[in-house]
Design a protein around this motif. Structure first.
Motif, PDB file in Angstrom:
ATOM      1  N   SER A  39      46.207  33.092  20.656  1.00 27.71           N
ATOM      2  CA  SER A  39      45.796  32.496  21.924  1.00 27.71           C
ATOM      3  C   SER A  39      46.883  32.726  22.972  1.00 27.71           C
ATOM      4  N   LEU A  40      46.586  33.555  23.952  1.00 31.85           N
ATOM      5  CA  LEU A  40      47.540  33.836  25.029  1.00 31.85           C
ATOM      6  C   LEU A  40      46.997  33.411  26.389  1.00 31.85           C
ATOM      7  N   GLY A  41      46.119  32.430  26.412  1.00 29.23           N
ATOM      8  CA  GLY A  41      45.668  31.867  27.668  1.00 29.23           C
ATOM      9  C   GLY A  41      44.397  32.461  28.238  1.00 29.23           C
ATOM     10  N   PHE A  42      43.572  33.093  27.415  1.00 30.40           N
ATOM     11  CA  PHE A  42      42.339  33.675  27.941  1.00 30.40           C
ATOM     12  C   PHE A  42      41.406  32.594  28.487  1.00 30.40           C
ATOM     13  N   ASP A  43      41.299  31.484  27.778  1.00 30.88           N
ATOM     14  CA  ASP A  43      40.404  30.415  28.232  1.00 30.88           C
ATOM     15  C   ASP A  43      40.861  29.845  29.581  1.00 30.88           C
ATOM     16  N   LEU A  44      42.168  29.671  29.744  1.00 31.17           N
ATOM     17  CA  LEU A  44      42.687  29.196  31.025  1.00 31.17           C
ATOM     18  C   LEU A  44      42.453  30.238  32.115  1.00 31.17           C
ATOM     19  N   GLN A  50      36.959  31.931  38.715  1.00 33.20           N
ATOM     20  CA  GLN A  50      36.097  31.593  39.854  1.00 33.20           C
ATOM     21  C   GLN A  50      36.852  30.920  41.000  1.00 33.20           C
ATOM     22  N   PRO A  51      37.709  29.928  40.745  1.00 29.74           N
ATOM     23  CA  PRO A  51      38.338  29.263  41.896  1.00 29.74           C
ATOM     24  C   PRO A  51      39.594  29.953  42.445  1.00 29.74           C
ATOM     25  N   LEU A  52      40.205  30.896  41.696  1.00 31.93           N
ATOM     26  CA  LEU A  52      41.465  31.481  42.150  1.00 31.93           C
ATOM     27  C   LEU A  52      41.394  32.996  42.332  1.00 31.93           C
ATOM     28  N   PRO A  55      38.241  34.540  44.752  1.00 34.52           N
ATOM     29  CA  PRO A  55      38.510  34.466  46.193  1.00 34.52           C
ATOM     30  C   PRO A  55      39.700  35.321  46.630  1.00 34.52           C
ATOM     31  N   ALA A  56      40.699  35.466  45.760  1.00 30.51           N
ATOM     32  CA  ALA A  56      41.854  36.292  46.116  1.00 30.51           C
ATOM     33  C   ALA A  56      41.439  37.745  46.332  1.00 30.51           C
ATOM     34  N   ILE A  57      40.530  38.230  45.519  1.00 24.46           N
ATOM     35  CA  ILE A  57      40.030  39.603  45.694  1.00 24.46           C
ATOM     36  C   ILE A  57      39.231  39.698  46.992  1.00 24.46           C
ATOM     37  N   GLY A  58      38.431  38.695  47.279  1.00 20.90           N
ATOM     38  CA  GLY A  58      37.673  38.672  48.536  1.00 20.90           C
ATOM     39  C   GLY A  58      38.580  38.638  49.752  1.00 20.90           C
TER      40      GLY A  58
END
Length: 79
Positions: A39-44, A50-52, A55-58
């Motif tokens: 587990s290296l943080g894929f779920d996080l 969606q929230p970070l 929008p950064a790509i947009g």
């Protein structure tokens, strides 16, 4: 005034690019970790997509288009 706006817009876009690159490398490492059972943080990362990162790509695309448009309008008035 235009130069100040473009300077701050470019600074925002540079920071945004680094955020997107960080997210991409995190994604790659997390997917590799998930494939080997670590587990290296894929779920996080997925929860933050969606929230970070989305929008950064947009913002990156909008900023690039805005910079191009400001430069085109500026060229038209200077000609």
């Amino acid at each position: 005034m235009k130069e100040t706006i473009l300077t701050w817009l470019n600074r925002l876009l540079v920071a945004d690019v680094f955020l997107i690159l960080l997210g991409f490398f995190w994604f790659v490492v997390a997917v590799i970790g998930r494939s080997v059972g670590v587990s290296l943080g894929f779920d996080l990362w997925y929860k933050l997509w969606q929230p970070l990162f989305n929008p950064a790509i947009g913002i990156l695309f909008l900023g690039a288009i805005l910079t191009w448009g400001i430069n085109k309008i500026s060229q038209k008035f200077n000609s």
